[in-house]
Design a protein around this motif. Structure first.
Motif, PDB file in Angstrom:
ATOM      1  N   UNK A 157       0.840  -0.158  -0.161  1.00  0.00           N
ATOM      2  CA  UNK A 157      -0.015  -0.005   0.131  1.00  0.00           C
ATOM      3  C   UNK A 157       0.720   1.303   0.179  1.00  0.00           C
ATOM      4  N   UNK A 158       1.752   1.568   0.412  1.00  0.00           N
ATOM      5  CA  UNK A 158       2.901   2.187   0.599  1.00  0.00           C
ATOM      6  C   UNK A 158       3.240   3.153   0.097  1.00  0.00           C
ATOM      7  N   UNK A 206       7.195   9.340   3.258  1.00  0.00           N
ATOM      8  CA  UNK A 206       8.769   8.632   3.733  1.00  0.00           C
ATOM      9  C   UNK A 206       8.613   8.033   4.907  1.00  0.00           C
ATOM     10  N   UNK A 207       8.332   9.253   6.015  1.00  0.00           N
ATOM     11  CA  UNK A 207       7.633   9.195   7.280  1.00  0.00           C
ATOM     12  C   UNK A 207       7.274   7.703   7.612  1.00  0.00           C
ATOM     13  N   UNK A 261       1.104   0.173  10.727  1.00  0.00           N
ATOM     14  CA  UNK A 261       1.157   0.486   9.663  1.00  0.00           C
ATOM     15  C   UNK A 261       0.322  -0.481   8.771  1.00  0.00           C
ATOM     16  N   UNK A 262       0.742  -1.749   8.874  1.00  0.00           N
ATOM     17  CA  UNK A 262      -0.348  -2.962   8.110  1.00  0.00           C
ATOM     18  C   UNK A 262      -1.204  -3.182   9.198  1.00  0.00           C
ATOM     19  N   UNK A 289       0.485   7.351  14.436  1.00  0.00           N
ATOM     20  CA  UNK A 289       0.489   7.202  12.948  1.00  0.00           C
ATOM     21  C   UNK A 289       0.850   8.115  12.478  1.00  0.00           C
ATOM     22  N   UNK A 290       0.725   9.083  13.178  1.00  0.00           N
ATOM     23  CA  UNK A 290       0.123  11.141  12.818  1.00  0.00           C
ATOM     24  C   UNK A 290       2.228  11.268  13.040  1.00  0.00           C
TER      25      UNK A 290
END
Length: 355
Positions: free
Chosen positions: A120-121, A158-159, A168-169, A182-183
């Motif tokens: 996804x990223x 990119x962070x 993330x997943x 996440x932020x």
């Protein structure tokens, strides 16, 4: 059912070729891979060409650069150190995308999440770059400005390479704590890019500001309107649109017309009206090949986009008001037949949508 277009895996290799016959097992596997839309061969639309925003070769090379470099950053244990040729590598990607966009007449924002099972990223980074560059070209930026805008868009997330994969997943909604973590990707991205050779400082600010909103409700700093760099305001629209039209484990993707409506719900508060209007006029909100219902009770397939009024495509009608199949399908141009409107779109349910 047979595929009308190839399906690629997350390494850019062909997973299934055209004319591959689908069965229940394959469909289930595609869903498990996060693919919820595919192109199906159909005699009613065999003459309809689905244009790509960028070539297969450009996409393949771009995804290879993104995968290689993002993985190196993820695996790097040196705090704040980015792969030293990051700017040079990604500038070539941006230039290739710009070349493709410039070679296509009346290019529209088309769905790029069909027929690919990329991480996804990585996929999201490429999509946002392509969408943003198209908007920037339409807006009238020169090539130098587009190069910086494109780098900012390509590297905006990119962070997230430094966010734990468990967050993330995660297949479920994030907890408040996880969302706060996440932020942090905006600030991490800025720190990664701000001193990087070959990466303009503006691109670093795009990573920092792409979640800011013009009414001050965004993050990380809650800045408003012109305090947010102009490039970051373009990226915010492309980023939100791609996120909404991408299938995730915990929610289904919206179709383009639904995502566009969601964006307009934030017009003047989250996003600038002028920028949203540019986006609206250059997005194919009813994708080619998708089945729609008309106010006449008939059903048909979108076979052509009217570039002047993309909200009013050409429909090939194949069934009548009572659901009867027509012996001879016919086409209706909604840009001319103003009394007819699209009332629903198939594929809005959380299933594999055939478009």
């Amino acid at each position: 059912m047979k595929l009308a277009k190839k399906i690629y895996n997350d390494e850019g290799l062909i997973l299934l070729s055209e004319n591959a016959e689908l069965n229940d097992s394959l469909i289930r596997r595609l869903k498990e891979l996060g693919l919820n839309q595919v192109y199906i061969a159909d005699r009613l639309t065999e003459d309809v060409e689905i244009p790509e925003m960028i070539s297969e070769e450009t996409r393949r090379r771009a995804m290879q650069e993104i995968r290689t470099n993002f993985r190196k950053i993820t695996e790097s244990s040196v705090k704040g150190r980015v792969y030293p040729f990051l700017g040079k590598s990604f500038l070539k990607v941006v230039e290739s995308i710009l070349s493709d966009l410039s070679s296509r007449e009346d290019v529209m924002i088309m769905m790029m999440n069909i027929n690919s099972t990329d991480h996804y990223l990585y996929r999201h980074s490429l999509n946002v770059c392509v969408y943003t560059l198209l908007l920037g070209k339409v807006h009238g930026y020169n090539n130098d400005a587009l190069s910086v805008l494109g780098l900012g868009a390509l590297l905006h997330d990119i962070g997230k390479t430094k966010i734990p994969s468990s967050i993330l997943m995660k297949p479920d909604q994030l907890t408040d704590y996880e969302f706060d973590q996440m932020k942090l990707h905006t600030e991490i991205g800025f720190k990664l890019l701000k001193d990087e050779p070959g990466v303009p400082l503006v691109a670093a600010h795009c990573a920092l500001q792409h979640h800011e909103r013009i009414n001050g409700s965004g993050y990380p700093r809650g800045i408003r309107e012109n305090e947010i760099h102009e490039y970051a305001r373009w990226i915010a629209i492309a980023d939100s649109y791609d996120a909404m039209t991408t299938h995730r484990i915990y929610r289904s993707a919206l179709l383009p017309h639904q995502a566009t409506e969601m964006l307009y719900a934030g017009c003047g508060t989250l996003y600038e009206k002028e920028k949203l209007e540019v986006f609206r006029d250059h997005v194919a909100i009813y994708p080619l090949g998708i089945t729609v219902g008309l106010s006449t009770g008939e059903q048909g397939v979108v076979v052509r986009i009217n570039h002047e009024v993309p909200q009013r495509p050409v429909i090939r009608v194949f069934s009548g008001p009572e659901g009867e199949m027509l012996k001879v399908p016919y086409e209706v141009n909604l840009a001319v037949k103003l009394s007819v409107v699209i009332t629903y779109v198939e594929g809005t349910e959380p299933e594999l949508a055939y478009v």
